[in-house]
Design a protein around this motif. Structure first.
Motif, mmCIF file in Angstrom:
data_model
loop_
_atom_site.group_PDB
_atom_site.id
_atom_site.type_symbol
_atom_site.label_atom_id
_atom_site.label_comp_id
_atom_site.label_asym_id
_atom_site.label_seq_id
_atom_site.Cartn_x
_atom_site.Cartn_y
_atom_site.Cartn_z
ATOM 1 N N GLY A 58 0.823 -1.207 0.000
ATOM 2 C CA GLY A 58 0.000 0.000 0.000
ATOM 3 C C GLY A 58 0.847 1.243 0.000
ATOM 4 N N THR A 59 1.593 1.478 -1.072
ATOM 5 C CA THR A 59 2.462 2.651 -1.146
ATOM 6 C C THR A 59 2.111 3.513 -2.354
ATOM 7 N N ALA A 60 2.513 4.775 -2.268
ATOM 8 C CA ALA A 60 2.337 5.724 -3.368
ATOM 9 C C ALA A 60 3.441 6.764 -3.260
ATOM 10 N N LEU A 61 3.560 7.593 -4.275
ATOM 11 C CA LEU A 61 4.495 8.709 -4.246
ATOM 12 C C LEU A 61 3.711 9.994 -4.037
ATOM 13 N N ASP A 62 4.177 10.848 -3.099
ATOM 14 C CA ASP A 62 3.510 12.139 -2.927
ATOM 15 C C ASP A 62 4.067 13.139 -3.934
ATOM 16 N N SER A 63 3.603 14.377 -3.862
ATOM 17 C CA SER A 63 3.977 15.392 -4.846
ATOM 18 C C SER A 63 5.454 15.750 -4.790
ATOM 19 N N HIS A 64 6.115 15.380 -3.697
ATOM 20 C CA HIS A 64 7.548 15.664 -3.549
ATOM 21 C C HIS A 64 8.411 14.446 -3.873
ATOM 22 N N GLY A 65 7.786 13.373 -4.323
ATOM 23 C CA GLY A 65 8.540 12.180 -4.665
ATOM 24 C C GLY A 65 8.841 11.270 -3.491
ATOM 25 N N ASN A 66 8.211 11.526 -2.336
ATOM 26 C CA ASN A 66 8.415 10.671 -1.169
ATOM 27 C C ASN A 66 7.533 9.428 -1.260
ATOM 28 N N MET A 67 8.060 8.300 -0.807
ATOM 29 C CA MET A 67 7.242 7.097 -0.705
ATOM 30 C C MET A 67 6.360 7.225 0.526
ATOM 31 N N VAL A 68 5.049 7.070 0.347
ATOM 32 C CA VAL A 68 4.119 7.245 1.452
ATOM 33 C C VAL A 68 3.215 6.036 1.578
ATOM 34 N N ALA A 69 2.685 5.853 2.785
ATOM 35 C CA ALA A 69 1.781 4.742 3.081
ATOM 36 C C ALA A 69 0.351 5.149 2.765
ATOM 37 N N MET A 70 -0.339 4.297 1.998
ATOM 38 C CA MET A 70 -1.710 4.597 1.617
ATOM 39 C C MET A 70 -2.674 3.468 1.979
ATOM 40 N N GLY A 71 -2.227 2.513 2.770
ATOM 41 C CA GLY A 71 -3.081 1.395 3.133
ATOM 42 C C GLY A 71 -2.872 0.976 4.569
ATOM 43 N N GLY A 72 -3.560 -0.107 4.952
ATOM 44 C CA GLY A 72 -3.382 -0.669 6.287
ATOM 45 C C GLY A 72 -2.104 -1.468 6.351
ATOM 46 N N ARG A 73 -2.027 -2.522 5.541
ATOM 47 C CA ARG A 73 -0.789 -3.270 5.399
ATOM 48 C C ARG A 73 0.000 -2.651 4.252
ATOM 49 N N VAL A 74 1.236 -2.276 4.504
ATOM 50 C CA VAL A 74 1.952 -1.401 3.575
ATOM 51 C C VAL A 74 3.170 -2.062 2.942
ATOM 52 N N LEU A 75 3.987 -2.756 3.738
ATOM 53 C CA LEU A 75 5.219 -3.367 3.247
ATOM 54 C C LEU A 75 5.318 -4.804 3.739
ATOM 55 N N GLY A 76 6.005 -5.628 2.968
ATOM 56 C CA GLY A 76 6.289 -7.003 3.387
ATOM 57 C C GLY A 76 7.778 -7.268 3.247
ATOM 58 N N VAL A 77 8.486 -7.202 4.338
ATOM 59 C CA VAL A 77 9.935 -7.441 4.324
ATOM 60 C C VAL A 77 10.150 -8.952 4.332
ATOM 61 N N THR A 78 10.657 -9.468 3.221
ATOM 62 C CA THR A 78 10.733 -10.910 2.991
ATOM 63 C C THR A 78 12.181 -11.347 2.904
ATOM 64 N N ALA A 79 12.553 -12.322 3.710
ATOM 65 C CA ALA A 79 13.948 -12.770 3.776
ATOM 66 C C ALA A 79 14.023 -14.279 3.639
ATOM 67 N N MET A 80 15.170 -14.744 3.151
ATOM 68 C CA MET A 80 15.448 -16.174 3.066
ATOM 69 C C MET A 80 16.638 -16.509 3.952
ATOM 70 N N GLY A 81 16.659 -17.756 4.409
ATOM 71 C CA GLY A 81 17.752 -18.218 5.257
ATOM 72 C C GLY A 81 17.811 -19.728 5.257
ATOM 73 N N SER A 82 18.861 -20.260 5.813
ATOM 74 C CA SER A 82 19.017 -21.713 5.849
ATOM 75 C C SER A 82 17.934 -22.372 6.694
ATOM 76 N N ASP A 83 17.348 -21.618 7.619
ATOM 77 C CA ASP A 83 16.190 -22.077 8.391
ATOM 78 C C ASP A 83 15.350 -20.858 8.744
#
Length: 555
Positions: free
Chosen positions: A492-517
């Motif tokens: 849920g992201t958008a760019l504002d008039s200044h080019g900033n990444m802004v939150a526009m939803g409830g759930r906004v980002l999903g930081v996804t990582a991989m590992g050996s376990d």
């Protein structure tokens, strides 16, 4: 200049620039370069070079159509967009190229980059959330994919270079979607969210002869109506919680009083993952009934409700691709629905997930296929609702019997489970989904990374209730390279008039990582989370705790 554009594909072996232009025209070639946002030396997939860039060319676009294509991109001035290298004062001359793109094109033509004369597939992904971003990421990694469009997409998807976002395309207008597909030679449509499925977008696309992955509106009733799903379970012997369906509040309350608490109250229709109340007391259950049937807080979705018994056990997510007759299980995954640590608080669309899920052993997976998935596929066909798409079974492993029972069905990839599945998938997703569309899954096998994956969802403070929109998120690019094997999916992201990444939803980002376990994936994900500057956001700090607790303790 007339005619279609030739196609080439290759991998760049020199270090990628911070901002590679995604679309270039040189003589009669139209080059589509999608940047893969990993730091040098890091890679999720077997086919991605360690330097993180690859060059592809769209083989169907006419040069004369170039300026028209620019008009589709809302993110034309973002760092990654169609037309990023075009001089807008001379937009009718798409051969205005940057030096870097000239070099890439020259290397491709001279043979320094490998060539592929076969036509690839142009894919359109419908939706604009984290699930769709993950699908775009996996599709554009497919060797048989030429280009990926996403409608409407979001600013983060466009910025990542994983797809070209078509913000002006009305995904609820089947005619507009069909016209776009025909104009740009789309060879596969993947529908992400549930609402277009229930509305019948797939019906219209298939009728127009466009290969589309997703169920018809009739088959989508498995998710669109919990009463429909429960009746199917009853008829075909699929294990689920006992239930009753109501449209009258007094009748529902009388039933609840007889059954006692805890008990579960569900809105029958689509409610964005918020239409389920696990009531610990009778008063809470009565309140849920009034909210849905009396106050109308869920609109048409709550005009009918399902009241079912509370099952004690551990929940898990099970996904299977279906071609109408055959079902192909995906890797196991498990999500966290509750908003608070320790799986407390109200339900959400999902605050995190991980794959694989230790609770889903091979024996249990086999049992789920035999007792739940396959009877559903056969039952839907017998009911005249042939199912093509992904079946997402929300399961509970009953603490008393140890056997799986079906809590609910979704008819699309789960969010955020899709994120952990797509980073682990090593097969060509385009070919897999096309096989499903053609009824040819019987001979398909899937390759998965041996690594585990975990996603932490960052949400706006107040979610799943009211939250503020337009808050600025900083340090995203720096955060993504703070740990290896990490990908940030935008929901849920958008760019504002200044080019900033802004939150526009409830759930906004999903930081996804991989590992050996799971533990290593968890450590990497939170390492990146800690680098993101967003005071108005929050996340759970215990994603994956059940899986980590099952890991053997080092001596």
């Amino acid at each position: 200049m007339a005619g279609e554009v030739s196609g080439i594909a290759g991998t760049l072996h020199s270090p990628s620039e911070a901002c590679i232009r995604p679309l270039q025209a040189r003589e009669n070639h139209l080059y589509h370069c999608q940047r893969l946002p990993f730091r040098p030396g890091c890679s999720f997939g077997k086919r991605i070079s360690s330097n993180g860039s690859r060059l592809k060319a769209k083989s169907l676009f006419s040069i004369h159509s170039f300026s028209s294509l620019l008009a589709y991109s809302k993110w034309a001035h973002a760092r990654t967009s169609f037309g990023g290298a075009v001089d807008y004062r001379r937009c009718n001359n798409p051969r205005s190229l940057t030096e870097d793109s000239n070099i890439m094109a020259s290397k491709a033509e001279s043979g320094e980059l490998s060539t592929d004369e076969s036509d690839g597939v142009v894919v359109l992904v419908i939706g604009g959330g984290g699930r769709e971003h993950a699908l775009c990421y996996a599709l554009q990694r497919s060797s048989s994919c030429d280009a990926v469009f996403c409608a409407p997409g979001n600013a983060g998807i466009a910025d990542s270079g994983d797809a070209t976002c078509i913000s002006d395309l009305d995904i609820h207008n089947s005619s507009a979607v069909i016209s776009f597909c025909q104009r740009w030679g789309v060879g596969l449509v993947v529908v992400g969210p549930e609402s277009p499925l229930v509305a019948g977008l797939v019906n219209d696309l298939v009728k127009a002869g466009i290969p589309t992955f997703g169920p018809s509106s009739e088959a989508a009733a498995l998710e669109g109506s919990k009463d429909f799903m429960k009746k199917l379970c009853d008829k075909y012997g699929i294990p689920t919680a006992k239930y009753q369906t109501f449209t009258n509040a007094s009748d529902a309350k009388n039933y609840i009083e007889k059954q006692g608490a805890p008990i579960v109250v569900k809105a029958d229709g689509l409610a964005s993952g918020k239409g389920v109340v696990v009531a610990e007391t009778l008063e809470e259950a009565y309140g849920a009934v009034d909210s849905m049937l009396v106050k109308g807080n869920f609109g048409s979705a709550g005009r009918q409700i399902v009241v079912e018994e509370f099952l004690e056990g551990e929940e898990a997510s099970f996904f299977a691709l279906v071609d109408g007759e055959n079902a192909l299980p995906l890797a196991s995954a498990q999500d966290h629905k509750r908003v608070g640590e320790g799986d407390t608080g109200p339900n959400t669309g999902g605050m995190g997930a991980y794959s694989s899920a230790p609770i889903l052993t091979k024996e249990l997976e086999s049992l789920v296929m035999k007792s739940i998935i396959l009877p559903t596929v056969k039952g839907m066909e017998a009911e005249g609702c042939r199912f093509v798409g992904v079946l997402y079974a929300g399961l509970i492993i009953d603490s008393k019997s140890g056997l799986p029972k079906l809590l609910e069905y979704n008819v699309r990839f789960g969010d955020p489970e899709c994120q952990v599945l797509m980073v682990r998938l090593e097969s060509d997703l385009v070919q897999i989904l096309l096989a499903a569309c053609k009824g040819q899954l019987s001979g398909v096998t899937l390759d998965w990374s041996k690594d585990s994956a975990l996603v932490v969802v960052l949400a706006s403070k107040g979610y799943p209730g009211d939250y503020k929109r337009g808050t600025i998120i900083k340090n995203l690019q720096e955060a993504e390279v703070a740990a290896s094997k990490v990908k940030i999916f935008h929901a849920g992201t958008a760019l504002d008039s200044h080019g900033n990444m802004v939150a526009m939803g409830g759930r906004v980002l999903g930081v996804t990582a991989m590992g050996s376990d799971i533990a290593e994936a968890q450590e990497r994900a939170y390492q990146v989370v800690n680098e993101i500057i967003w005071p108005e956001g929050f996340c759970r700090r215990d994603i994956g705790w059940r899986a980590v607790s099952r890991l053997p303790v080092a001596k």
